[in-house]
Design an enzyme around this catalytic site. Sequence first.
Site, mmCIF file in Angstrom:
data_model
loop_
_atom_site.group_PDB
_atom_site.id
_atom_site.type_symbol
_atom_site.label_atom_id
_atom_site.label_comp_id
_atom_site.label_asym_id
_atom_site.label_seq_id
_atom_site.Cartn_x
_atom_site.Cartn_y
_atom_site.Cartn_z
ATOM 1 N N ASP A 14 35.557 55.693 -52.112
ATOM 2 C CA ASP A 14 35.922 56.987 -52.717
ATOM 3 C C ASP A 14 35.095 57.302 -53.961
ATOM 4 O O ASP A 14 35.564 57.975 -54.873
ATOM 5 C CB ASP A 14 37.420 57.030 -53.068
ATOM 6 C CG ASP A 14 38.305 56.689 -51.885
ATOM 7 O OD1 ASP A 14 38.173 57.345 -50.847
ATOM 8 O OD2 ASP A 14 39.124 55.757 -52.006
ATOM 9 N N LYS A 17 30.341 59.368 -52.184
ATOM 10 C CA LYS A 17 29.110 59.148 -51.410
ATOM 11 C C LYS A 17 28.743 60.354 -50.561
ATOM 12 O O LYS A 17 27.561 60.664 -50.386
ATOM 13 C CB LYS A 17 29.279 57.921 -50.503
ATOM 14 C CG LYS A 17 29.472 56.614 -51.243
ATOM 15 C CD LYS A 17 29.624 55.445 -50.295
ATOM 16 C CE LYS A 17 30.907 55.481 -49.510
ATOM 17 N NZ LYS A 17 32.123 55.359 -50.335
ATOM 18 N N GLY A 41 36.132 58.506 -44.972
ATOM 19 C CA GLY A 41 36.114 59.957 -45.090
ATOM 20 C C GLY A 41 35.167 60.399 -46.186
ATOM 21 O O GLY A 41 35.286 59.948 -47.326
ATOM 22 N N HIS A 42 34.212 61.231 -45.831
ATOM 23 C CA HIS A 42 33.287 61.781 -46.822
ATOM 24 C C HIS A 42 33.550 63.269 -46.957
ATOM 25 O O HIS A 42 33.482 64.017 -45.976
ATOM 26 C CB HIS A 42 31.835 61.532 -46.391
ATOM 27 C CG HIS A 42 31.416 60.102 -46.529
ATOM 28 N ND1 HIS A 42 30.238 59.606 -46.018
ATOM 29 C CD2 HIS A 42 32.016 59.049 -47.142
ATOM 30 C CE1 HIS A 42 30.144 58.327 -46.294
ATOM 31 N NE2 HIS A 42 31.199 57.974 -46.975
ATOM 32 N N GLN A 225 33.308 53.311 -46.997
ATOM 33 C CA GLN A 225 34.134 52.504 -47.894
ATOM 34 C C GLN A 225 33.308 52.066 -49.115
ATOM 35 O O GLN A 225 32.429 52.789 -49.546
ATOM 36 C CB GLN A 225 34.733 51.291 -47.157
ATOM 37 C CG GLN A 225 35.822 51.633 -46.167
ATOM 38 C CD GLN A 225 35.308 51.733 -44.749
ATOM 39 O OE1 GLN A 225 34.306 51.150 -44.379
ATOM 40 N NE2 GLN A 225 36.012 52.475 -43.910
#
Length: 427
Positions: A14, A17, A41-42, A225
């Site tokens: 988080d 990225k 999740g991006h 991650q």
Amino acid sequence: MSRSVVILGSQWGDEGKGKIVDLLAHEADAVVRFQGGHNAGHTLVVGGEKTVLHVIPSGVLTKRARNLIGNGVVVAPRALIDEVRGLEEKGIEVRSRLGISPACPAILGCHEALDRVRERSRGKKAIGTTGRGIGPAYEDKASRLGLRLADLADADRLEQKLGGVIDYYNFLLTRYYEADPVDGARIADEAAEMGAELRPMFADVTGELHEMRRAGKALLFEGAQGSLLDIDHGTYPFVTSSNTTVGGVMTGTGVGPGDIDYVLGITKAYTTRVGSGPFPTELHDADGRMMAERGVEFGATTGRPRRCGWLDAVALKRMVRINGVTGLCITKLDVLDAFERVRICVEYDGVEGFPVGAEEWERATPIYEDMPGWDGSTQGLTDQNKLPAEARAYLERLEELIEAPVHMLSTGPERDAHVILQHPFSG
């Protein structure tokens, strides 16, 4: 001139990225995912519109980049297809620009069922997985039990292999966990359907990457991650099931160490963590609540609130060394604008050496170095000379502590809110 760049999270994930990958993807010929699954999740904000990607590389929002999913990624076929269709509904062309390794392990409904049941059975000792079957799929990969995407696209192989897998999981679910079995017929039908839809997107990802490298193309490897969640080097067992550190690039795509020119470590100006596990600098006071509110700290995939704390330079320095980080990108510096005092953990008390597992991490008590906050906003800045003097001092002290330079700053969620001191693709 650097042509192959790896972007990694240097904390517990988080770190922001997605935005940086999106920014650099405009100069890349290919953007590559090499590990993890749809538990990542991006979040990308372009033109005020937010897009959350889970498995598809962030280069999909550019018009230039080829998007590749390497063999180190575990793929839930339905989730991937849903993600493809969701982007297509936004008018984004995906299928012709997406290449998926048929060697990717497949996440099936039995993996998801076991993941959820196992987490519930742990009670207060739950690891904090997303319940999406990531861990069980990686377990099957290591035990040579699991199916790959190639198996789903071949009717004969699917029939030969899937029955035994379903039997095994239903035995575990019903006999050990006393839970309901999964519907094998439904899983088989969906697997065949998804395999047929994914097959046109199969690609020799390793071969493509070596040809592109040979042709002098710009490659961008996108980590999921964070490094402290690495299965080998993180806060075990409160980690993910893959290698989130730089070694995962090689095993997850088939490129060699000499094919990597630059490693960019994405680092939040403070520290956050989602789910369970040790977190030495975690705050349970007004400062922690203010970080969470100002940083809008909720997981992109799960929506879970993130735990917040001061920057941990001890853990960060270790991850910088493990990854061979060339330069750092500091994100969310603006969240600290409101603090009269900022703190950096410079040492651990209560442990000898660097912690090797959760038990040692739990004993690590942070020793802080305090620095003055800054009077002024850093949000949206694009000129390093406009940074408040105290903010510059904070960044310079961080460089000294972790022995790595800051090459980029992200000063807001929008694509153009950044400062580039040294561009990863220009060396």
